[in-house]
Design a protein around this motif. Structure first.
Motif, PDB file in Angstrom:
ATOM      1  N   MET A 157     -14.720-101.916   4.636  1.00 27.96           N
ATOM      2  CA  MET A 157     -14.561-100.610   4.040  1.00 27.96           C
ATOM      3  C   MET A 157     -13.495 -99.861   4.836  1.00 27.96           C
ATOM      4  O   MET A 157     -13.561 -99.785   6.059  1.00 27.96           O
ATOM      5  N   SER A 158     -12.499 -99.316   4.155  1.00 27.35           N
ATOM      6  CA  SER A 158     -11.437 -98.605   4.850  1.00 27.35           C
ATOM      7  C   SER A 158     -11.955 -97.268   5.377  1.00 27.35           C
ATOM      8  O   SER A 158     -12.941 -96.709   4.890  1.00 27.35           O
ATOM      9  N   GLU A 159     -11.275 -96.755   6.385  1.00 24.40           N
ATOM     10  CA  GLU A 159     -11.696 -95.501   7.008  1.00 24.40           C
ATOM     11  C   GLU A 159     -11.569 -94.322   6.035  1.00 24.40           C
ATOM     12  O   GLU A 159     -12.411 -93.429   6.026  1.00 24.40           O
ATOM     13  N   ASP A 160     -10.531 -94.330   5.195  1.00 23.30           N
ATOM     14  CA  ASP A 160     -10.378 -93.254   4.209  1.00 23.30           C
ATOM     15  C   ASP A 160     -11.526 -93.249   3.205  1.00 23.30           C
ATOM     16  O   ASP A 160     -12.048 -92.199   2.837  1.00 23.30           O
ATOM     17  N   TYR A 161     -11.926 -94.425   2.771  1.00 21.64           N
ATOM     18  CA  TYR A 161     -13.035 -94.542   1.822  1.00 21.64           C
ATOM     19  C   TYR A 161     -14.336 -94.059   2.462  1.00 21.64           C
ATOM     20  O   TYR A 161     -15.104 -93.316   1.856  1.00 21.64           O
ATOM     21  N   ALA A 162     -14.570 -94.481   3.691  1.00 23.41           N
ATOM     22  CA  ALA A 162     -15.782 -94.073   4.408  1.00 23.41           C
ATOM     23  C   ALA A 162     -15.791 -92.570   4.630  1.00 23.41           C
ATOM     24  O   ALA A 162     -16.830 -91.916   4.480  1.00 23.41           O
ATOM     25  N   ARG A 163     -14.645 -91.998   4.970  1.00 21.49           N
ATOM     26  CA  ARG A 163     -14.554 -90.547   5.173  1.00 21.49           C
ATOM     27  C   ARG A 163     -14.839 -89.816   3.867  1.00 21.49           C
ATOM     28  O   ARG A 163     -15.540 -88.804   3.845  1.00 21.49           O
ATOM     29  N   GLY A 164     -14.348 -90.351   2.762  1.00 22.20           N
ATOM     30  CA  GLY A 164     -14.614 -89.749   1.458  1.00 22.20           C
ATOM     31  C   GLY A 164     -16.093 -89.788   1.102  1.00 22.20           C
ATOM     32  O   GLY A 164     -16.637 -88.835   0.551  1.00 22.20           O
ATOM     33  N   ARG A 165     -16.752 -90.893   1.420  1.00 23.10           N
ATOM     34  CA  ARG A 165     -18.198 -90.985   1.168  1.00 23.10           C
ATOM     35  C   ARG A 165     -18.953 -89.974   2.021  1.00 23.10           C
ATOM     36  O   ARG A 165     -19.885 -89.324   1.548  1.00 23.10           O
ATOM     37  N   ARG A 166     -18.561 -89.829   3.275  1.00 25.98           N
ATOM     38  CA  ARG A 166     -19.226 -88.851   4.141  1.00 25.98           C
ATOM     39  C   ARG A 166     -18.998 -87.433   3.627  1.00 25.98           C
ATOM     40  O   ARG A 166     -19.918 -86.613   3.626  1.00 25.98           O
ATOM     41  N   ASP A 167     -17.785 -87.148   3.173  1.00 26.54           N
ATOM     42  CA  ASP A 167     -17.506 -85.819   2.616  1.00 26.54           C
ATOM     43  C   ASP A 167     -18.341 -85.560   1.369  1.00 26.54           C
ATOM     44  O   ASP A 167     -18.841 -84.457   1.164  1.00 26.54           O
ATOM     45  N   GLY A 168     -18.505 -86.577   0.530  1.00 27.62           N
ATOM     46  CA  GLY A 168     -19.333 -86.436  -0.661  1.00 27.62           C
ATOM     47  C   GLY A 168     -20.791 -86.178  -0.304  1.00 27.62           C
ATOM     48  O   GLY A 168     -21.464 -85.358  -0.933  1.00 27.62           O
ATOM     49  N   THR A 206     -30.462 -89.053   5.308  1.00 24.34           N
ATOM     50  CA  THR A 206     -30.624 -90.408   5.828  1.00 24.34           C
ATOM     51  C   THR A 206     -29.421 -91.276   5.453  1.00 24.34           C
ATOM     52  O   THR A 206     -28.895 -92.022   6.293  1.00 24.34           O
ATOM     53  N   ALA A 207     -28.991 -91.185   4.205  1.00 24.77           N
ATOM     54  CA  ALA A 207     -27.816 -91.955   3.774  1.00 24.77           C
ATOM     55  C   ALA A 207     -26.580 -91.525   4.546  1.00 24.77           C
ATOM     56  O   ALA A 207     -25.766 -92.364   4.950  1.00 24.77           O
ATOM     57  N   PHE A 208     -26.441 -90.232   4.773  1.00 24.66           N
ATOM     58  CA  PHE A 208     -25.296 -89.709   5.518  1.00 24.66           C
ATOM     59  C   PHE A 208     -25.296 -90.265   6.945  1.00 24.66           C
ATOM     60  O   PHE A 208     -24.259 -90.661   7.463  1.00 24.66           O
ATOM     61  N   ASN A 209     -26.457 -90.290   7.574  1.00 26.32           N
ATOM     62  CA  ASN A 209     -26.539 -90.807   8.949  1.00 26.32           C
ATOM     63  C   ASN A 209     -26.139 -92.277   9.011  1.00 26.32           C
ATOM     64  O   ASN A 209     -25.585 -92.724  10.018  1.00 26.32           O
ATOM     65  N   ARG A 210     -26.407 -93.024   7.964  1.00 29.49           N
ATOM     66  CA  ARG A 210     -26.025 -94.430   7.940  1.00 29.49           C
ATOM     67  C   ARG A 210     -24.515 -94.621   7.843  1.00 29.49           C
ATOM     68  O   ARG A 210     -23.988 -95.653   8.253  1.00 29.49           O
ATOM     69  N   PHE A 211     -23.811 -93.644   7.285  1.00 28.28           N
ATOM     70  CA  PHE A 211     -22.365 -93.754   7.113  1.00 28.28           C
ATOM     71  C   PHE A 211     -21.576 -93.184   8.278  1.00 28.28           C
ATOM     72  O   PHE A 211     -20.362 -93.270   8.294  1.00 28.28           O
ATOM     73  N   PRO A 247     -19.791 -93.184  11.713  1.00 26.06           N
ATOM     74  CA  PRO A 247     -19.236 -94.293  12.498  1.00 26.06           C
ATOM     75  C   PRO A 247     -20.103 -94.588  13.713  1.00 26.06           C
ATOM     76  O   PRO A 247     -20.630 -93.689  14.353  1.00 26.06           O
ATOM     77  N   LYS A 248     -20.258 -95.847  14.008  1.00 27.48           N
ATOM     78  CA  LYS A 248     -21.097 -96.265  15.132  1.00 27.48           C
ATOM     79  C   LYS A 248     -20.497 -95.822  16.464  1.00 27.48           C
ATOM     80  O   LYS A 248     -21.206 -95.651  17.444  1.00 27.48           O
ATOM     81  N   SER A 249     -19.196 -95.629  16.505  1.00 30.93           N
ATOM     82  CA  SER A 249     -18.543 -95.232  17.744  1.00 30.93           C
ATOM     83  C   SER A 249     -18.890 -93.790  18.128  1.00 30.93           C
ATOM     84  O   SER A 249     -18.789 -93.421  19.288  1.00 30.93           O
ATOM     85  N   GLU A 250     -19.287 -92.990  17.142  1.00 28.30           N
ATOM     86  CA  GLU A 250     -19.652 -91.609  17.443  1.00 28.30           C
ATOM     87  C   GLU A 250     -21.120 -91.560  17.836  1.00 28.30           C
ATOM     88  O   GLU A 250     -21.998 -91.883  17.058  1.00 28.30           O
ATOM     89  N   SER A 251     -21.366 -91.162  19.075  1.00 32.19           N
ATOM     90  CA  SER A 251     -22.754 -91.094  19.521  1.00 32.19           C
ATOM     91  C   SER A 251     -23.392 -89.774  19.125  1.00 32.19           C
ATOM     92  O   SER A 251     -24.602 -89.678  19.015  1.00 32.19           O
ATOM     93  N   ALA A 252     -22.573 -88.745  18.903  1.00 29.11           N
ATOM     94  CA  ALA A 252     -23.090 -87.438  18.506  1.00 29.11           C
ATOM     95  C   ALA A 252     -22.514 -87.051  17.155  1.00 29.11           C
ATOM     96  O   ALA A 252     -21.478 -87.572  16.725  1.00 29.11           O
ATOM     97  N   LEU A 253     -23.196 -86.167  16.482  1.00 29.92           N
ATOM     98  CA  LEU A 253     -22.720 -85.698  15.187  1.00 29.92           C
ATOM     99  C   LEU A 253     -21.512 -84.788  15.376  1.00 29.92           C
ATOM    100  O   LEU A 253     -21.428 -84.049  16.362  1.00 29.92           O
ATOM    101  N   PRO A 254     -20.580 -84.804  14.422  1.00 24.34           N
ATOM    102  CA  PRO A 254     -19.489 -83.843  14.489  1.00 24.34           C
ATOM    103  C   PRO A 254     -20.034 -82.413  14.426  1.00 24.34           C
ATOM    104  O   PRO A 254     -21.133 -82.179  13.915  1.00 24.34           O
ATOM    105  N   VAL A 255     -19.292 -81.472  14.950  1.00 23.76           N
ATOM    106  CA  VAL A 255     -19.749 -80.082  15.058  1.00 23.76           C
ATOM    107  C   VAL A 255     -20.108 -79.507  13.693  1.00 23.76           C
ATOM    108  O   VAL A 255     -21.153 -78.867  13.537  1.00 23.76           O
ATOM    109  N   GLU A 256     -19.264 -79.720  12.673  1.00 19.22           N
ATOM    110  CA  GLU A 256     -19.542 -79.141  11.353  1.00 19.22           C
ATOM    111  C   GLU A 256     -20.790 -79.749  10.724  1.00 19.22           C
ATOM    112  O   GLU A 256     -21.547 -79.073  10.041  1.00 19.22           O
ATOM    113  N   VAL A 257     -21.046 -81.014  10.987  1.00 20.29           N
ATOM    114  CA  VAL A 257     -22.242 -81.659  10.451  1.00 20.29           C
ATOM    115  C   VAL A 257     -23.483 -81.134  11.164  1.00 20.29           C
ATOM    116  O   VAL A 257     -24.498 -80.836  10.542  1.00 20.29           O
ATOM    117  N   ALA A 258     -23.400 -80.998  12.473  1.00 20.85           N
ATOM    118  CA  ALA A 258     -24.530 -80.472  13.239  1.00 20.85           C
ATOM    119  C   ALA A 258     -24.868 -79.051  12.805  1.00 20.85           C
ATOM    120  O   ALA A 258     -26.052 -78.692  12.669  1.00 20.85           O
TER     121      ALA A 258
END
Length: 85
Positions: A1-12, A59-64, A66-77
């Motif tokens: 899955m490309s990063e742009d596609y994954a970012r779009g899913r997270r934004d959705g 729950t679905a959002f948390n699955r998407f 990135p594994k490299s991020e150990s903490a949630l982004p500020v806007e998501v938190a």
């Protein structure tokens, strides 16, 4: 899955979370307001349905995330705190 596609899913999913939060707040304000027990019961069921849907999207959002991020982004938190999770 490309990063742009994954970012779009997270934004959705972020958008879905904000919509569910708004709908849940609308029904929460109406709980117990009607003199009819049937209307109040229907409102309580709708409110609970929005709570369940919001939790499933979260729950679905948390699955998407990135594994490299150990903490949630500020806007998501801040969205999660605002939603009361």
């Amino acid at each position: 899955m490309s990063e742009d596609y994954a970012r779009g899913r997270r934004d959705g999913l972020r958008l879905a979370l904000s919509i569910l939060e708004a709908e849940e707040a609308k029904w929460e304000a109406l709980l117990g307001e009607s003199p009819s027990w049937r209307t109040n019961a229907t409102r309580a069921i709708r409110h609970k349905a929005y709570q369940v849907a919001r939790k499933r999207v979260q729950t679905a959002f948390n699955r998407f995330l990135p594994k490299s991020e150990s903490a949630l982004p500020v806007e998501v938190a801040s969205m999660i705190d605002q939603a009361g999770l």
